[in-house]
Design an enzyme around this catalytic site. Structure first.
Site, mmCIF file in Angstrom:
data_model
loop_
_atom_site.group_PDB
_atom_site.id
_atom_site.type_symbol
_atom_site.label_atom_id
_atom_site.label_comp_id
_atom_site.label_asym_id
_atom_site.label_seq_id
_atom_site.Cartn_x
_atom_site.Cartn_y
_atom_site.Cartn_z
ATOM 1 N N GLY A 8 0.844 -1.209 0.000
ATOM 2 C CA GLY A 8 0.000 0.000 0.000
ATOM 3 C C GLY A 8 0.866 1.242 0.000
ATOM 4 O O GLY A 8 0.542 2.269 0.604
ATOM 5 N N GLY A 11 -0.647 4.691 -0.910
ATOM 6 C CA GLY A 11 -1.923 5.042 -0.307
ATOM 7 C C GLY A 11 -1.753 6.228 0.634
ATOM 8 O O GLY A 11 -0.735 6.927 0.608
ATOM 9 N N GLN A 12 -2.763 6.425 1.478
ATOM 10 C CA GLN A 12 -2.782 7.611 2.341
ATOM 11 C C GLN A 12 -1.555 7.691 3.259
ATOM 12 O O GLN A 12 -0.909 8.722 3.347
ATOM 13 C CB GLN A 12 -4.071 7.603 3.180
ATOM 14 N N ARG A 36 -1.217 -0.396 -8.105
ATOM 15 C CA ARG A 36 -1.757 0.475 -9.160
ATOM 16 C C ARG A 36 -0.684 1.450 -9.593
ATOM 17 O O ARG A 36 0.475 1.293 -9.230
ATOM 18 C CB ARG A 36 -3.000 1.203 -8.663
ATOM 19 N N TYR A 139 -14.974 -2.632 7.301
ATOM 20 C CA TYR A 139 -13.624 -2.137 7.575
ATOM 21 C C TYR A 139 -13.280 -2.356 9.052
ATOM 22 O O TYR A 139 -12.221 -2.894 9.397
ATOM 23 C CB TYR A 139 -13.577 -0.649 7.217
ATOM 24 N N LYS A 143 -10.522 -4.719 10.941
ATOM 25 C CA LYS A 143 -9.511 -4.150 11.837
ATOM 26 C C LYS A 143 -9.523 -4.882 13.186
ATOM 27 O O LYS A 143 -8.476 -5.218 13.724
ATOM 28 C CB LYS A 143 -9.728 -2.642 12.026
HETATM 29 N N1 SER Z 1 -9.637 7.276 8.220
HETATM 30 C C1 SER Z 1 -10.273 5.991 8.209
HETATM 31 C C2 SER Z 1 -11.590 6.044 7.541
HETATM 32 O O1 SER Z 1 -12.227 7.058 7.628
HETATM 33 C C3 SER Z 1 -10.454 5.488 9.601
HETATM 34 O O2 SER Z 1 -9.387 4.679 9.929
HETATM 35 O O3 SER Z 1 -12.000 5.095 6.957
#
Ligand code: SER
Length: 312
Positions: A8, A11-12, A36, A139, A143
């Site tokens: 990743g 990614g962010q 990607r 999500y 986690k």
């Molecule tokens: N920043 C993430 C989200 O909003 C939370 O871990 O999905």
């Protein structure tokens, strides 16, 4: 010398963690794994791969003699709700692959959890380290399950795995992408571009947030901490600032004008299921975590840097 693989990588978090790791350990010792397009400006070693492809990842681990993996690849909360099957596939099976490879190749692991591991039955103010964990998004489910899997592998196989529950992360580098906390990033873009922003959560929505520089510094600090000081092997509560959408808008308006309207969508429900503030005293005690950016300082750097970025 450390040999690091980052999944990743663009990614962010990866967009900023990879350069920080390159600076700390040398460009040749950090392998950025992408699934990607790689940003044109990126300098360093890149490999294309998928976290769901265990064999492909194993090849990379052998090729570069990887001893540490930062496993960041994940779907975020809103994207995960749009495609829960894929979220499970990438977030859960990807993590299981990484942990199994860590056992086989004796690697240290960093893996991010999130405030999304909490849910509507969790105490929402100063959420404690150990509390009710009943997430309602896919999500969040991945986690929470991931945290337990990390703890299991630590105990069963003696792995060195470290993790934090990131709050909403705010940065001018990575574009907002599929998270519920992304309104706190998108508002800066729109403030600079058009002077108005339609916010997808209501004005009273308060969530725990952190400026990206703090997040990167904390992550590196946790990875440097002596193992015997660590008392949490699921994931550490990790916090900096909490503010409502309206408080953020007010703070930005002290610097540049932005007219914010509020039109909550499906992400409101996700935001309402998460804590408003986090008690991260265990992280502060165990490995000396301390944040530097408050709301004002964060607005200053976001506006300054994003203005430059958007002029290019
Ligand atoms: N920043 C993430 C989200 O909003 C939370 O871990 O999905």
């Amino acid at each position: 010398m450390k040999k690091i693989l980052v999944t990743g990588a663009f990614g962010q978090i990866g967009s900023e963690l990879v350069p920080a790791l390159q600076q700390k350990f040398g460009q040749d010792n950090v392998i950025a794994m992408a699934h990607r397009n790689v940003p044109q400006a990126f300098k360093g070693i890149v490999e294309v791969g998928e976290v769901t492809d265990k064999k492909g990842m194993e090849k990379l681990i052998k090729k570069y003699k990887i001893d540490t993996i930062y496993h960041l690849a994940s779907l975020l909360s809103a994207t995960g709700e749009a495609n829960p099957q894929l979220a499970w596939e990438v977030n859960m099976n990807g993590l299981k692959n990484v942990l199994d490879l860590a056992v086989a190749h004796k690697m240290r692991v960093f893996w991010p959890s999130s405030i999304a591991a909490f849910g509507p039955t969790t105490p929402r103010e100063m959420t404690p380290q150990r509390t009710v964990l009943e997430p309602t998004t896919m999500y969040g489910v991945t986690k929470l399950a991931g945290e337990l899997l990390c703890q299991y592998y630590t105990k069963k196989y003696g792995l060195d795995i470290r993790s934090v529950r990131y709050p909403g992360l705010i940065s001018y580098q990575a574009e907002p992408g599929g998270g519920t906390t992304d309104f706190a990033v998108a508002i800066f873009y729109e403030a600079i571009k058009s002077g108005k922003y339609e916010c997808f959560v209501n004005k009273d929505t308060m969530l725990p947030m952190m400026y990206m520089d703090d997040a990167i510094e904390g992550t590196l600090k946790l990875m440097d901490a002596p193992w015997d000081k660590l008392t949490i092997h699921t994931s550490y509560n990790f916090a900096a600032i909490s503010f409502t959408a309206e408080e953020l808008a007010r703070e930005i308006n002290k610097r540049i004008k932005v007219k914010v309207t509020y039109k909550p969508d499906h992400r409101q429900q996700i935001a309402d299921s998460w804590p408003r503030s986090i008690d991260d005293s265990v992280a502060r005690k165990d490995w000396g975590w301390k944040h530097k950016f408050d709301l004002g300082k964060m607005c200053d750097v976001m506006i300054k840097n994003l203005t430059i970025k958007l002029q290019k």
